[in-house]
Scaffold this motif. Sequence first.
Motif, mmCIF file in Angstrom:
data_model
loop_
_atom_site.group_PDB
_atom_site.id
_atom_site.type_symbol
_atom_site.label_atom_id
_atom_site.label_comp_id
_atom_site.label_asym_id
_atom_site.label_seq_id
_atom_site.Cartn_x
_atom_site.Cartn_y
_atom_site.Cartn_z
ATOM 1 N N ASN A 1 0.821 -1.212 0.000
ATOM 2 C CA ASN A 1 0.000 0.000 0.000
ATOM 3 C C ASN A 1 0.856 1.263 0.000
ATOM 4 O O ASN A 1 0.470 2.280 -0.588
ATOM 5 C CB ASN A 1 -0.945 -0.001 1.207
ATOM 6 C CG ASN A 1 -2.179 -0.851 0.965
ATOM 7 O OD1 ASN A 1 -2.953 -0.603 0.042
ATOM 8 N ND2 ASN A 1 -2.370 -1.874 1.784
ATOM 9 N N ASN B 1 -15.894 4.524 -7.010
ATOM 10 C CA ASN B 1 -15.935 5.802 -7.736
ATOM 11 C C ASN B 1 -15.428 5.643 -9.173
ATOM 12 O O ASN B 1 -15.928 6.309 -10.086
ATOM 13 C CB ASN B 1 -15.094 6.855 -7.006
ATOM 14 C CG ASN B 1 -15.743 7.305 -5.718
ATOM 15 O OD1 ASN B 1 -16.966 7.237 -5.568
ATOM 16 N ND2 ASN B 1 -14.933 7.757 -4.772
ATOM 17 N N GLY C 1 -10.599 5.094 -6.319
ATOM 18 C CA GLY C 1 -11.181 3.964 -5.600
ATOM 19 C C GLY C 1 -12.092 3.192 -6.545
ATOM 20 O O GLY C 1 -12.642 3.746 -7.502
ATOM 21 N N THR C 2 -12.284 1.916 -6.244
ATOM 22 C CA THR C 2 -13.009 1.047 -7.173
ATOM 23 C C THR C 2 -14.430 1.527 -7.445
ATOM 24 O O THR C 2 -14.860 1.628 -8.601
ATOM 25 C CB THR C 2 -13.048 -0.395 -6.631
ATOM 26 O OG1 THR C 2 -11.714 -0.833 -6.363
ATOM 27 C CG2 THR C 2 -13.686 -1.320 -7.637
ATOM 28 N N ASP D 1 -6.550 11.265 -5.523
ATOM 29 C CA ASP D 1 -7.775 10.486 -5.666
ATOM 30 C C ASP D 1 -8.426 10.671 -7.035
ATOM 31 O O ASP D 1 -9.448 10.056 -7.333
ATOM 32 C CB ASP D 1 -8.772 10.802 -4.546
ATOM 33 C CG ASP D 1 -9.186 12.272 -4.512
ATOM 34 O OD1 ASP D 1 -8.764 13.040 -5.400
ATOM 35 O OD2 ASP D 1 -9.930 12.650 -3.588
#
Length: 625
Positions: free
Chosen positions: A233, A260, A257-258, A252
């Motif tokens: 990570n 979004n 993120g998956t 971001d």
Amino acid sequence: MRKLWHFTAALFKWSWKLLNFVRQFIFNLIFILLIVVVVVGVIVYQQQSKLDDNYHGALYVNLSGIVLDRVTDRSPFEQFAKNLLDPSNSNDKETSVFDIVDSIRRAKNDPKITGMVLKLDDFIGTNQTSMRYLGKAINEFKAAGKPVFAIGDSYSQSQYYLASYANEISLSPLGSVDIHGFSTNQLYYKSLLDTLKVSTHIFRVGTYKSAVEPMLRDDMSKEARASDSLWLNELWNDYLNTIAVNRHIPADQVFPGTANFIEKFRKAGGDASLYAYQNKLVDYIEPRSVVEKKMQEKFGWNKEQKHFNYISIYNYIDQKPIQNTNNKGNIAVIVAEGAILDGKQSPGIVGSDTLVEQLREAHHNPNIKAIVLRVNSPGGSIGASEIIRNELAAIRDDKTGNAKPIVVSMGGLTASGGYWISTPANYIIADPSTLTGSIGVFGVIQTVEKSLNYLGVNTDGVSTTPLADISATKGINQTFSDVMQLAIENGYSKFIGLVANSRNKSLDEINNVAQGRVWSGIDAKKHGLVDQLGDFDDAVKKAAELAKIKDVSLDWMQPELSFSEKFMRGMTSSAQALLPNTLQSMLPAPFAEVAQDVKKQATFYNNMKDPQNIYTFCLNCVDIR
């Protein structure tokens, strides 16, 4: 009877003549082929010499294959055979990261080079540390006022990392920017070994020493999963933040993120190129014809090549000026890349004998005032690692007035035995994304007595002691197991003792961060395992500082080739470029490659030949996708 004898004699006579004809034909064919290689090599050399002064326009960084610290040293004949059998395959092409960086830095000040074009469709990848170093050179190129353009049909994660350093990024209308995250994958063999009735005897110290897990389990342990998740990570966050800085967007937005991502992708109608453009991952969605026209307007048009003006990064590397032999290097650079094992260096292997020879050459060279050891290794044999460490310590502590400071520059991976050989350094520098630590020891012995028993084969005999009554066909006993475990524990104690002594820490402090646990460069710095976060340039600066060198000149230490080997290497590389396609098409197709996962794990397991069967190796650090 006489007729039979005459017939046999005649048959033998004509068979002998046929064999002679075949032998002469083969040798003549080889001789003709060598003549073709030499002639073509001379022609290419003459043509290349003419082109050396004629290039202008873009530095065309059309990387292929993988980028390493040290390219594999194939013999000239192996390289010749490879070029003939598979001339079009770029997947196994290797290029040194240092050659690329050096060429970009030369091009920065070259008036004939007015910009850079990154064409990365055939670039497979490299570790994040090397990509950051390449990115640094690209930024320096831009700072000189020369623009950088990235053009491509699609971008993988590695390709896009480098492309993000460009001023402008173009993407094909049907292309994509494939940013999806990192993962590690290993093969686990316990069920297979059980089926084959192979007995695996494991001895280890270190809660997180997971290199032996593939032989003990069918899945990852929770300890290994927790440890790997931490550094994986951190590497992922470093990847996102680097691109965010390069593209001037939030991290971001690089990957939201998956959930979004799916929502944004849905709004783009499932159009990958449109998604990349809407999220500012690329600047233009353009077909090749439009991109090439823009590059033509920027760099001019080459009528002969029917392409915009450029010189390939590979040709530019080959044009590196030959250094004056009177300008001798004062800092030796020695590269240790691959698994550490006994013996001579071979592809993917750091041979202890070869590395010691290079270290001794640097040690006894009066012109060399300091050593930079570039380490990019998951470890290996504890005996081979100790041989190298001992040689380094002898150079550092030489009481005859010939002591030389040693600076370790950690590459993408310097773990287990890689860290072991780093302990004698006066100073250790790691990249933030370096994987290091994995301070632990294990032993592996596999026996096949159950397999043989299943087939009805049994082993028996006599011995003078229980320690002599062991073999691969008989198994091991408790006495031998106790001895092995004691040896492993002793190896671990020596390991943390070496680290504690070199890092000026207590044994308890080192034991707390050891146990086979892997750390990123950032965490390694926090725990005192390295002195500084930086890159290869910082290591050279530190070596110069410790040796009080004002005018730095690097001496890249490499195994010496004979004159015939150098000649053949140059000729074969030239011949491959101009051999007729008809000749190449007549050659047999290469064998299919072994699956990458099996190949990478087998590289170490197939070479486990430590006399004591004791290793310090980080298998779970090797393959990150």
